[in-house]
Enzyme design. Structure first.
Site, PDB file in Angstrom:
ATOM      1  N   HIS A 105       0.891  -1.173   0.000  1.00 37.84           N
ATOM      2  CA  HIS A 105       0.000   0.000   0.000  1.00 37.84           C
ATOM      3  C   HIS A 105       0.923   1.216   0.000  1.00 37.84           C
ATOM      4  CE1 HIS A 105      -3.896   1.979   1.341  1.00 37.84           C
ATOM      5  NE2 HIS A 105      -3.009   2.939   1.540  1.00 37.84           N
TER       6      HIS A 105
ATOM      7  N   HIS B 277       2.175   4.965  -1.051  1.00 42.83           N
ATOM      8  CA  HIS B 277       1.707   6.285  -1.483  1.00 42.83           C
ATOM      9  C   HIS B 277       2.704   6.902  -2.461  1.00 42.83           C
ATOM     10  CE1 HIS B 277      -1.574   7.188   1.727  1.00 42.83           C
ATOM     11  NE2 HIS B 277      -1.691   5.984   1.212  1.00 42.83           N
TER      12      HIS B 277
ATOM     13  N   CYS C 218      -2.286  14.020   0.519  1.00 43.01           N
ATOM     14  CA  CYS C 218      -1.421  13.692   1.647  1.00 43.01           C
ATOM     15  C   CYS C 218      -1.731  14.642   2.793  1.00 43.01           C
ATOM     16  CB  CYS C 218       0.042  13.841   1.229  1.00 43.01           C
ATOM     17  SG  CYS C 218       1.164  13.595   2.609  1.00 43.01           S
TER      18      CYS C 218
ATOM     19  N   ASN D 235      -2.342   8.726  -2.256  1.00 48.28           N
ATOM     20  CA  ASN D 235      -2.438   7.386  -2.830  1.00 48.28           C
ATOM     21  C   ASN D 235      -1.940   7.313  -4.267  1.00 48.28           C
ATOM     22  OD1 ASN D 235      -3.721   5.575  -0.880  1.00 48.28           O
ATOM     23  ND2 ASN D 235      -5.362   7.093  -0.889  1.00 48.28           N
TER      24      ASN D 235
END
Lengths: 302, 302
Positions: free
Chosen positions: A211, A213, A244, A253
């Site tokens: 996951h 960013h 963010c 993301n």
């Protein structure tokens, strides 16, 4: 189209977080727009969709309509709709509303845990025990998130041993999969690969997800490096939804469109129809009145 | 900070194209602002700076002040200031103005060559012969660009053999380095690596540079994959200056800041001071009234 090389898998499973992780950092959006988004994501071929969060609306007002979302969404066959549930009450609401699976979350950073959920890492894991037990009793799968795996906004560097420890805690308490979050997007490819390798010594690599960013533009390069470790699940957010919270104006993301473009270019199957995915991202971006955060979408939209 | 793994080099040489390739696609900017940019780039540690282009101002009005730029710029010791010179007249003007080296350009796509410079690839190479001879006579180094190495806006896919053929033509006619341009940013990592490997069979890999656009968000992942081939020179543009002329609103050049962040994270030396580079990018972005196109700059600027 090239075929994938030996070091990359032939298939990757995408976990779409735009409708939850994405929208909770965006300004409010209507329930109707969320339902359209979730439906378009399913139409685009995504099979794992995080659709809402059962946290207190006092903390995350954008998610106050999660019960309505789960009750009203057009359930597609073969698609799993997931909900974030921080506690037992959240779990009960999620199951009442019809969530297929739920997720809990820990941090690899003590400071982040304290500031984000007001308790230590250990206390946060303790608190999830009743959630896990109740979910097991109802045969509901539980996913685990670990945040700050490549750095913390308060502490800076995080030891990979600490990431591995927290990931193992979540796995051993019963999470079927542990998603490793580079919450602030500071990782680079070699660091990211080393972190995943360290975690894979404690949790089977087939049970891990990335996951990452894109705050520093590194997410795809990091994923490319980590695909060599054997990890086969990646979280991303259509249109790059979700800014963010730690740097104003910066990205959060990774955009699913950009990820799918890379994976397909590598000859890796995702099951996703890119034009339909771009349509989903453009629709929600328009509803939010924001520029689409996917470079692929900008390049391919007239 | 991690040290670099065996598959990556310990140093990479950056070729900064923001002040030329970048600004020629942006709206007009004053000569004074360009001079500030070039000076700030040198102050940030960049040693190879493309500062202007001696093409007809009829075609590229943004570059009409290139002679003034080269005459007025604050020449830093150890920095090479380069100019794009499409013909003999351009070369003479560039040398009169004090350019340290010059560059010529070919395409790997016949359709692109025809539409961009109104002649076939072969004719374009022919036309550069007198430029090359005159530059050699004055002991001036000539760099070569090949565009469309991973795809063409008119033809789509481009055979790697054709890229290798054109790169070899430029190298054999005397270019000291050949920069491989993914002009429309459509490449993905495995395709990019295969292309570089094919070219490296005709031109020594130490004489190649990567010039990858970030239109589809793939540039860093592609560079990561290509660093494994032995290539050690990368072109990029501060603040991601230079949009994509083939897709409105889409990105073009890769932001130098994002590249430097990745390379430093990999333990690769660049000689660049990132905070100073970010300052240079913020200054020119402000002058242009545009959002900084570097994710790293957005994340690190208050």
């Amino acid at each position: 189209m090239s075929t994938s090389l030996g070091r990359y898998p032939s298939k990757v499973s995408l976990f779409e977080v735009g409708a939850r992780d994405g929208l909770q950092n965006e300004r409010a959006v209507t329930t109707a727009d969320k339902l359209i988004l979730i439906d378009q994501l399913g139409m685009a071929g995504l099979k794992r969709i995080e659709a809402g969060s059962f946290v207190s609306p006092k903390w995350v007002p954008q998610m106050a309509d999660s019960a309505d979302i789960f009750k009203q969404l057009n359930k597609r066959s073969g698609v799993v709709y997931s909900a974030l549930t921080p506690n037992l009450k959240g779990l009960e609401l999620a199951l009442d509303a019809g969530a297929d699976e739920v997720a809990i979350f820990g941090a690899a950073s003590q400071s982040f845990s304290q500031r984000n959920i007001n308790c230590s890492i250990e206390e946060s894991i303790e608190r999830f025990i009743p959630v896990m037990e109740a979910a097991k009793a109802k045969n509901i799968a539980v996913r685990g998130y670990v945040s700050c795996v490549l750095g913390c906004p308060y502490e800076g560097d995080i030891a990979v041993s600490e990431v591995a420890r927290v990931a193992e805690l979540l796995y051993k308490m019963g999470c079927y999969e542990v998603s490793l979050g580079d919450t602030i997007g500071v990782g680079t490819p070699v660091n990211a690969r080393k972190m995943v390798e360290a975690v894979a010594e404690k949790v089977p690599v087939g049970k891990l997800a990335l996951h990452f960013h894109d705050t520093y533009g590194q997410a795809l390069a990091n994923i490319l490096a980590c695909l060599e470790t054997g990890v086969r699940v990646i979280d991303s957010s259509v249109a790059g939804l979700g800014g963010c919270p730690y740097a104003k104006g910066a990205s959060g993301n990774l955009a699913t469109e950009d990820l799918v473009y890379m994976l397909h270019g590598l000859g890796i199957e995702t099951g996703v129809d890119l034009p339909r995915l771009i349509e989903a991202g453009n629709t929600i971006s328009q509803a939010l009145g924001r520029k689409n955060g996917s470079k692929v979408a900008l390049a391919l939209t007239e």
